[in-house]
Write a protein that holds these residues in place. Structure first.
Motif, mmCIF file in Angstrom:
data_model
loop_
_atom_site.group_PDB
_atom_site.id
_atom_site.type_symbol
_atom_site.label_atom_id
_atom_site.label_comp_id
_atom_site.label_asym_id
_atom_site.label_seq_id
_atom_site.Cartn_x
_atom_site.Cartn_y
_atom_site.Cartn_z
ATOM 1 N N UNK A 83 15.360 -26.044 24.492
ATOM 2 C CA UNK A 83 15.763 -25.081 25.673
ATOM 3 C C UNK A 83 14.994 -25.791 26.810
ATOM 4 N N UNK A 84 15.102 -25.013 28.028
ATOM 5 C CA UNK A 84 14.533 -25.597 29.300
ATOM 6 C C UNK A 84 13.508 -24.712 29.486
ATOM 7 N N UNK A 85 12.454 -25.179 30.127
ATOM 8 C CA UNK A 85 11.258 -24.278 30.639
ATOM 9 C C UNK A 85 11.845 -22.882 31.034
ATOM 10 N N UNK A 86 12.920 -23.115 32.029
ATOM 11 C CA UNK A 86 13.622 -21.871 32.567
ATOM 12 C C UNK A 86 13.804 -20.885 31.528
ATOM 13 N N UNK A 87 14.685 -21.364 30.505
ATOM 14 C CA UNK A 87 14.886 -20.503 29.581
ATOM 15 C C UNK A 87 13.959 -19.915 28.776
ATOM 16 N N UNK A 88 12.736 -20.787 28.438
ATOM 17 C CA UNK A 88 11.790 -20.160 27.873
ATOM 18 C C UNK A 88 10.998 -19.040 28.839
ATOM 19 N N UNK A 89 11.046 -19.394 30.082
ATOM 20 C CA UNK A 89 10.404 -18.195 30.752
ATOM 21 C C UNK A 89 11.144 -17.090 30.985
ATOM 22 N N UNK A 90 12.418 -17.108 31.014
ATOM 23 C CA UNK A 90 13.447 -16.136 30.966
ATOM 24 C C UNK A 90 12.946 -14.994 29.920
ATOM 25 N N UNK A 91 12.862 -15.909 28.609
ATOM 26 C CA UNK A 91 12.662 -15.037 27.287
ATOM 27 C C UNK A 91 11.420 -14.345 27.455
ATOM 28 N N UNK A 92 10.445 -15.078 27.900
ATOM 29 C CA UNK A 92 8.909 -14.401 28.238
ATOM 30 C C UNK A 92 9.089 -13.212 29.086
ATOM 31 N N UNK A 93 9.822 -13.239 29.943
ATOM 32 C CA UNK A 93 9.939 -12.271 30.891
ATOM 33 C C UNK A 93 10.476 -10.974 30.300
ATOM 34 N N UNK A 94 11.298 -11.233 29.390
ATOM 35 C CA UNK A 94 12.015 -9.828 28.700
ATOM 36 C C UNK A 94 11.091 -9.565 27.558
ATOM 37 N N UNK A 95 10.458 -10.368 26.839
ATOM 38 C CA UNK A 95 9.438 -9.916 25.767
ATOM 39 C C UNK A 95 8.340 -9.186 26.552
ATOM 40 N N UNK A 96 7.719 -9.765 27.459
ATOM 41 C CA UNK A 96 6.670 -9.334 28.218
ATOM 42 C C UNK A 96 6.900 -7.984 28.863
ATOM 43 N N UNK A 97 8.013 -7.792 29.086
ATOM 44 C CA UNK A 97 8.387 -6.622 29.894
ATOM 45 C C UNK A 97 8.250 -5.435 28.762
ATOM 46 N N UNK A 98 8.704 -5.690 27.543
ATOM 47 C CA UNK A 98 8.518 -4.673 26.535
ATOM 48 C C UNK A 98 7.120 -4.389 25.829
ATOM 49 N N UNK A 99 6.440 -5.666 26.114
ATOM 50 C CA UNK A 99 4.936 -5.376 25.632
ATOM 51 C C UNK A 99 4.386 -4.438 26.739
ATOM 52 N N UNK A 100 4.626 -4.796 27.883
ATOM 53 C CA UNK A 100 3.841 -3.714 29.025
ATOM 54 C C UNK A 100 4.306 -2.308 28.705
ATOM 55 N N UNK A 101 5.702 -2.088 28.431
ATOM 56 C CA UNK A 101 6.421 -0.811 28.198
ATOM 57 C C UNK A 101 5.486 -0.158 26.938
ATOM 58 N N UNK A 102 4.999 -1.034 26.010
ATOM 59 C CA UNK A 102 4.483 -0.510 24.751
ATOM 60 C C UNK A 102 3.169 -0.002 25.002
ATOM 61 N N UNK A 103 2.504 -0.212 25.986
ATOM 62 C CA UNK A 103 1.216 0.117 26.500
ATOM 63 C C UNK A 103 1.211 1.704 26.689
ATOM 64 N N UNK A 104 2.487 2.300 26.818
ATOM 65 C CA UNK A 104 2.452 3.856 27.191
ATOM 66 C C UNK A 104 3.381 4.514 26.351
ATOM 67 N N UNK A 105 3.773 3.892 24.996
ATOM 68 C CA UNK A 105 4.549 4.516 23.925
ATOM 69 C C UNK A 105 3.828 4.640 22.819
ATOM 70 N N UNK A 106 3.442 5.915 22.081
ATOM 71 C CA UNK A 106 2.955 6.109 20.776
ATOM 72 C C UNK A 106 3.605 5.265 19.677
ATOM 73 N N UNK A 107 2.650 4.381 19.109
ATOM 74 C CA UNK A 107 3.329 3.544 18.135
ATOM 75 C C UNK A 107 3.485 4.260 16.819
ATOM 76 N N UNK A 108 2.943 5.573 16.703
ATOM 77 C CA UNK A 108 3.306 6.396 15.468
ATOM 78 C C UNK A 108 4.690 7.189 15.812
#
Ligand SMILES: [Zn+2]
Length: 142
Positions: free
Chosen positions: A80-105
């Motif tokens: 896959x291209x670096x652009x595709x890799x970046x796009x995927x990271x953008x998505x997963x990073x957004x959820x990583x950021x969201x998880x900082x404010x959501x109780x895991x339990x």
């Protein structure tokens, strides 16, 4: 529970399973409070990368780590291209950021509890409810 598996999340795991390397993904190592985050992240990925490969879903330093590749790796073929890799990271990073404010339990509004032996993102009630780190919470394997 501190994991999402075929018992507590049958519908979600059924959707994740085919994306595992061997089509056998069956445990996400995060608490049930993050089920909706995992589900939403999966949906976003599928919308962009229909055949994305799921490597792992775990809690890392109190945050959601959704590890994936844009598609399955096939030997001797362009990946896959670096652009595709970046796009995927953008998505997963957004959820990583969201998880900082959501109780895991429990999924309520939360914050990172850094004083814990194992850092966890929990709401006030859950933080009070669990005096000790729940075990086993798997640490990142290098
Ligand atoms: Zn909670």
């Amino acid at each position: 529970m501190w994991c999402l598996d075929p018992v507590n999340s049958p519908e979600l795991i059924d959707r994740l399973r085919p994306h595992g390397r061997h089509g056998d993904f069956d445990v996400a190592w995060v608490g049930e409070g993050w089920r909706a985050l995992v589900e939403a992240c999966h949906e976003r990925l599928v919308a962009v990368f229909g055949e994305y490969e799921l490597l792992d879903i775990r809690q890392e330093d109190g945050e959601l780590s959704f590890q994936a590749f844009p598609r399955r790796r096939v030997q001797d073929q362009p990946q896959w291209s670096p652009e595709e890799s970046d796009e995927l990271s953008t998505i997963t990073d957004a959820f990583r950021t969201l998880s900082r404010t959501v109780c895991e339990w429990c999924g309520a509004t939360a914050e990172l509890r850094e004083w814990r032996t194992t850092e966890l993102t929990l709401c006030d009630a859950c933080d009070a409810r669990f005096p000790d780190p729940p075990v086993p919470v798997r640490r990142r394997q290098v």
